[in-house]
Design an enzyme around this catalytic site. Structure first.
Site, PDB file in Angstrom:
ATOM      1  N   LEU A  33       0.813  -1.217   0.000  1.00 65.77           N
ATOM      2  CA  LEU A  33       0.000   0.000   0.000  1.00 65.77           C
ATOM      3  C   LEU A  33       0.849   1.271   0.000  1.00 65.77           C
ATOM      4  O   LEU A  33       0.380   2.341   0.383  1.00 65.77           O
ATOM      5  CB  LEU A  33      -0.992   0.010   1.167  1.00 65.77           C
ATOM      6  CG  LEU A  33      -1.968  -1.175   1.224  1.00 65.77           C
ATOM      7  CD1 LEU A  33      -2.935  -1.026   2.388  1.00 65.77           C
ATOM      8  CD2 LEU A  33      -2.735  -1.335  -0.088  1.00 65.77           C
ATOM      9  N   GLY A  36      -0.319   1.711  -3.678  1.00 68.29           N
ATOM     10  CA  GLY A  36      -1.643   1.138  -3.870  1.00 68.29           C
ATOM     11  C   GLY A  36      -2.654   1.686  -2.873  1.00 68.29           C
ATOM     12  O   GLY A  36      -2.308   2.391  -1.911  1.00 68.29           O
ATOM     13  N   ASN A  75       8.354  -0.403  -8.312  1.00 70.84           N
ATOM     14  CA  ASN A  75       8.450   1.051  -8.452  1.00 70.84           C
ATOM     15  C   ASN A  75       8.542   1.363  -9.941  1.00 70.84           C
ATOM     16  O   ASN A  75       9.186   0.633 -10.701  1.00 70.84           O
ATOM     17  CB  ASN A  75       9.684   1.579  -7.728  1.00 70.84           C
ATOM     18  CG  ASN A  75       9.589   1.429  -6.227  1.00 70.84           C
ATOM     19  OD1 ASN A  75      10.401   0.759  -5.606  1.00 70.84           O
ATOM     20  ND2 ASN A  75       8.597   2.045  -5.614  1.00 70.84           N
ATOM     21  N   SER A  76       7.938   2.501 -10.363  1.00 66.97           N
ATOM     22  CA  SER A  76       7.815   2.703 -11.808  1.00 66.97           C
ATOM     23  C   SER A  76       8.004   4.136 -12.290  1.00 66.97           C
ATOM     24  O   SER A  76       7.597   4.469 -13.408  1.00 66.97           O
ATOM     25  CB  SER A  76       6.435   2.217 -12.274  1.00 66.97           C
ATOM     26  OG  SER A  76       5.400   2.930 -11.615  1.00 66.97           O
ATOM     27  N   TYR A 140      14.707   2.319 -14.515  1.00 67.28           N
ATOM     28  CA  TYR A 140      13.433   1.618 -14.412  1.00 67.28           C
ATOM     29  C   TYR A 140      13.325   0.535 -15.481  1.00 67.28           C
ATOM     30  O   TYR A 140      13.049  -0.636 -15.184  1.00 67.28           O
ATOM     31  CB  TYR A 140      12.276   2.611 -14.532  1.00 67.28           C
ATOM     32  CG  TYR A 140      10.948   1.968 -14.836  1.00 67.28           C
ATOM     33  CD1 TYR A 140      10.350   1.103 -13.925  1.00 67.28           C
ATOM     34  CD2 TYR A 140      10.288   2.226 -16.037  1.00 67.28           C
ATOM     35  CE1 TYR A 140       9.133   0.503 -14.215  1.00 67.28           C
ATOM     36  CE2 TYR A 140       9.067   1.642 -16.321  1.00 67.28           C
ATOM     37  CZ  TYR A 140       8.502   0.776 -15.410  1.00 67.28           C
ATOM     38  OH  TYR A 140       7.299   0.176 -15.689  1.00 67.28           O
ATOM     39  N   ASN A 169       1.553   3.274 -22.134  1.00 64.54           N
ATOM     40  CA  ASN A 169       0.744   4.109 -21.244  1.00 64.54           C
ATOM     41  C   ASN A 169      -0.631   3.518 -20.955  1.00 64.54           C
ATOM     42  O   ASN A 169      -1.476   3.434 -21.850  1.00 64.54           O
ATOM     43  CB  ASN A 169       0.565   5.503 -21.861  1.00 64.54           C
ATOM     44  CG  ASN A 169       1.892   6.203 -22.060  1.00 64.54           C
ATOM     45  OD1 ASN A 169       2.691   6.325 -21.143  1.00 64.54           O
ATOM     46  ND2 ASN A 169       2.143   6.654 -23.287  1.00 64.54           N
ATOM     47  N   LEU A 189       0.024  11.656 -18.626  1.00 67.77           N
ATOM     48  CA  LEU A 189      -0.522  12.815 -19.326  1.00 67.77           C
ATOM     49  C   LEU A 189      -2.020  12.996 -19.116  1.00 67.77           C
ATOM     50  O   LEU A 189      -2.475  14.101 -18.790  1.00 67.77           O
ATOM     51  CB  LEU A 189      -0.213  12.727 -20.822  1.00 67.77           C
ATOM     52  CG  LEU A 189      -0.781  13.864 -21.681  1.00 67.77           C
ATOM     53  CD1 LEU A 189      -0.218  15.211 -21.245  1.00 67.77           C
ATOM     54  CD2 LEU A 189      -0.509  13.615 -23.164  1.00 67.77           C
ATOM     55  N   PHE A 207       5.701  19.517 -23.804  1.00 64.74           N
ATOM     56  CA  PHE A 207       7.158  19.531 -23.923  1.00 64.74           C
ATOM     57  C   PHE A 207       7.587  19.448 -25.390  1.00 64.74           C
ATOM     58  O   PHE A 207       7.970  18.398 -25.887  1.00 64.74           O
ATOM     59  CB  PHE A 207       7.763  18.396 -23.106  1.00 64.74           C
ATOM     60  CG  PHE A 207       7.542  18.547 -21.628  1.00 64.74           C
ATOM     61  CD1 PHE A 207       8.379  19.331 -20.857  1.00 64.74           C
ATOM     62  CD2 PHE A 207       6.458  17.930 -21.006  1.00 64.74           C
ATOM     63  CE1 PHE A 207       8.168  19.491 -19.489  1.00 64.74           C
ATOM     64  CE2 PHE A 207       6.230  18.085 -19.642  1.00 64.74           C
ATOM     65  CZ  PHE A 207       7.090  18.867 -18.888  1.00 64.74           C
ATOM     66  N   ASP A 284      13.235  12.439 -25.221  1.00 58.76           N
ATOM     67  CA  ASP A 284      11.862  12.111 -25.616  1.00 58.76           C
ATOM     68  C   ASP A 284      11.800  11.782 -27.111  1.00 58.76           C
ATOM     69  O   ASP A 284      11.945  12.691 -27.944  1.00 58.76           O
ATOM     70  CB  ASP A 284      10.925  13.291 -25.331  1.00 58.76           C
ATOM     71  CG  ASP A 284      10.148  13.117 -24.051  1.00 58.76           C
ATOM     72  OD1 ASP A 284      10.258  12.048 -23.430  1.00 58.76           O
ATOM     73  OD2 ASP A 284       9.431  14.044 -23.656  1.00 58.76           O
TER      74      ASP A 284
END
Length: 328
Positions: A33, A36, A75-76, A140, A169, A189, A207, A284
């Site tokens: 948690l 979460g 973890n992300s 990551y 995404n 986003l 961006f 990017d």
């Protein structure tokens, strides 16, 4: 028999738990948690604790008849992974090792792993397919690739069959309106744009608007979270039917630009949603789209939400009803 969902109180995990329950599956969840939310669980048996707790995992497997695992716990945040890679290796990679060892001890031989298209790094071509080079550009993505490889070696050594699902995404919310996306901090986003619509942000930052795309803004793959949940369940059922280990991309096949997301959000919400062009972010790519042809062929998976508008509509229904997220 039950399905163990690690990280099942998270965004994609909770939607997968809901989909499993709809199919009459018995569900067991382990989640610390940290990111979460207990309120996101529509059912199932929750064990609150850390995946790295060997004794806890041994207890989960001894107290429940688990026939498969769907593994989301990780973890992300890309940016955080670059400033604190140790956290990501310890939680993501070591946590997966503890899970695999517990599965081996309990004789559980099926795992579906929620991976990421970040394992590819800068794409060599678009759309990306499963045979493209994997060369992550952040810690990551590197930890997720390490997790994939470790899971594969547990198949070689111990017969733990696995499916890794790579995607970009996740977006949208459950059709019931009861669960949706609540991250702290928020980095995606669509919820960021909707926060502007709710008056929680002054504007949405774009961006760069000089990319080699039709409207000059970056194009990304967006998949409805319920479609992702469906893919994870299909992958588990493939393993239950004796399928071999595999890697699948999940994508909508076309992608949508930042400007398209903002324009559709304005239409759906009826709000102005000011946007401000700011400098590009380093690294990017102009276009990131994953080919899902293999998943469509071998898993029979077809996204029900192929268009952007219903994805945004479901997200707006959740965010407008829960402007402060869960239980705040």
């Amino acid at each position: 028999m039950a399905v163990l969902v690690t990280g099942g109180a998270g965004y994609i995990g909770s939607h997968t738990v809901a989909a499993l329950l709809d199919k009459g599956e018995e569900v067991v969840v382990v989640d610390n948690l940290y990111q979460g939310h207990k309120e996101a669980l529509l059912g199932g048996k929750l064990y609150k604790g850390d995946l790295r707790d060997e004794a806890l995992l041994d207890r989960i497997f001894s107290e429940n008849e688990i026939d498969g695992v769907i593994h989301f716990a990780a973890n992300s945040l890309v940016g955080e992974s670059m400033t604190n890679p140790g956290k990501y290796y310890h939680n993501n990679v070591y946590g997966t090792l503890v899970l695999l060892e517990a599965m081996k001890k309990a004789g559980v031989s099926r795992i579906v792993f929620s991976s990421t298209a970040a394992t590819y790094g800068e794409p060599e071509k678009v759309p990306i397919d499963e045979y493209d080079r994997t060369k992550p550009t952040n810690a990551y993505g590197e930890t997720k690739l390490a997790m994939e490889k470790m899971i594969s070696w547990f198949d070689v050594a111990h017969g733990i069959k696995n499916v890794s699902l790579r995607y970009f995404n996740a977006a949208g919310a459950h059709e019931s309106g009861k669960i949706g996306e609540d991250h702290t901090p928020e980095s995606h986003l669509i919820p960021l744009v909707l926060q502007v619509a709710l008056g929680q942000r002054e504007f949405i930052s774009v961006f760069g608007d000089d990319y080699p795309t039709e409207d000059g803004t970056c194009i990304r793959d967006y998949i409805h979270v319920s479609d992702l949940a469906d893919a994870h369940i299909r992958a588990l059922n493939r393993l239950r039917e004796g399928g071999e280990s595999a890697v699948y991309n999940l994508g909508n096949g076309t992608g949508f630009s930042v400007k398209q997301v903002i324009d559709v959000s304005r239409e759906v919400t009826g709000r102005e949603i000011p946007a401000k062009i700011v400098p590009r972010r380093s690294g990017d790519p102009a276009v990131l789209i994953a080919s899902s042809e293999r998943a469509r062929t071998e898993l029979g998976w077809t996204p029900k939400f192929a268009d952007l508008r219903p994805i945004v509509e479901s997200a707006w229904a959740w965010h407008s009803a829960h402007p402060d997220g869960y239980g705040k």
